[in-house]
Design a protein around this motif. Structure first.
Motif, PDB file in Angstrom:
ATOM      1  N   ASP A  51       0.867  -1.394   0.149  1.00  0.00           N
ATOM      2  CA  ASP A  51      -0.045  -0.140  -0.069  1.00  0.00           C
ATOM      3  C   ASP A  51       0.916   1.180  -0.136  1.00  0.00           C
ATOM      4  O   ASP A  51       1.777   1.438   0.768  1.00  0.00           O
ATOM      5  CB  ASP A  51      -0.890   0.105   1.102  1.00  0.00           C
ATOM      6  N   THR A  94       1.677   5.477  -1.642  1.00  0.00           N
ATOM      7  CA  THR A  94       1.230   6.680  -2.357  1.00  0.00           C
ATOM      8  C   THR A  94       2.393   7.503  -3.039  1.00  0.00           C
ATOM      9  O   THR A  94       3.648   6.737  -3.216  1.00  0.00           O
ATOM     10  CB  THR A  94       0.513   7.657  -1.602  1.00  0.00           C
ATOM     11  N   PHE A 104      -5.437   7.233   2.778  1.00  0.00           N
ATOM     12  CA  PHE A 104      -4.978   6.032   2.834  1.00  0.00           C
ATOM     13  C   PHE A 104      -6.289   5.064   3.763  1.00  0.00           C
ATOM     14  O   PHE A 104      -6.387   5.705   4.772  1.00  0.00           O
ATOM     15  CB  PHE A 104      -3.803   5.579   3.387  1.00  0.00           C
ATOM     16  N   TRP A 107      -4.613   3.177  -3.541  1.00  0.00           N
ATOM     17  CA  TRP A 107      -3.192   2.739  -2.986  1.00  0.00           C
ATOM     18  C   TRP A 107      -2.793   1.209  -2.761  1.00  0.00           C
ATOM     19  O   TRP A 107      -1.630   1.125  -2.716  1.00  0.00           O
ATOM     20  CB  TRP A 107      -3.159   3.057  -1.416  1.00  0.00           C
TER      21      TRP A 107
END
Length: 218
Positions: free
Chosen positions: A134, A136, A151, A200
């Motif tokens: 996960d 960004t 998130f 994400w």
């Protein structure tokens, strides 16, 4: 190699319990593969949907070596597009013990509904195999780009498949959608697949493929 094997007990002693389990199973710290990747494990903080630290002293992000190499490729692709940008990892390998904590937090939801946000620990998440991440995009100094939601946002505004709809309705800006698409483009170019419901989350392998190749990190 012999020297590293002799050092392993001392290395493990210096790590926490979760980290030890990952190292024993051959997972690697992603920042040893690519130092430019930033890490802020959200489940080692209270800034997550559970509102508590479920990782204890784990602060480094681990992946299977194959997954880490793909992530390093994605990092390179991103910096080719914009040298000022960096990948910022929020979660990587997630031990199944932590998966249970997240699953139980959503106990107010029906099992099928819970599965939209957290994989059932009985089946195992791709995170549990060390093959999901996960993340960004952030600036060099760690400031995340605006993706329109946080998130782990539980709602359709986080769904990549509905971005055009939210853009037309003014619920997402063009820049927010462009930021998401940039993240997807470099991750997919590196061999990751994305989800329809979480901007994400990316998988280096499918769950079926991961299950054939690796053991779950408990």
């Amino acid at each position: 190699m012999k020297y590293l094997l002799l050092l392993l007990p001392n290395i493990l002693f210096a790590q926490g319990k979760l980290e030890q389990a990952m190292i024993r199973q051959g997972l690697v710290d992603i920042q040893t593969v690519d130092r430019t990747i930033l890490v802020e494990l959200k489940y080692s903080t209270t800034d997550n949907f559970v509102g508590k630290d479920v990782y204890d002293d784990l602060t480094r992000a681990y992946l299977q070596p194959m997954s880490a190499k793909k992530l390093a490729k994605a990092s390179g692709f991103l910096q080719q597009k914009n040298p000022e940008f960096r990948l910022l990892v929020y979660d990587a390998t997630r031990p199944r013990s932590a998966q249970w904590d997240l699953w139980k937090t959503l106990s107010h939801l029906p099992v099928n509904e819970r599965g939209k946000y957290v994989s059932n620990p009985r089946n195992g998440s791709v995170h549990n195999y060390g093959c999901a991440v996960d993340l960004t995009i952030a600036t060099k100094d760690g400031k995340p780009l605006d993706m329109g939601t946080k998130f782990d946002y539980f709602g359709e505004l986080a769904y990549p498949e509905k971005e055009n709809q939210w853009l037309k309705q003014g619920k997402l800006t063009r820049k927010q959608v462009e930021n998401r698409r940039l993240l997807r483009s470099v991750m997919q170019k590196a061999g990751f697949s994305s989800l329809k419901t979480e901007w994400w989350h990316f998988n280096a392998l499918s769950r079926a493929e991961a299950k054939k190749m690796y053991k779950i990190v408990e």
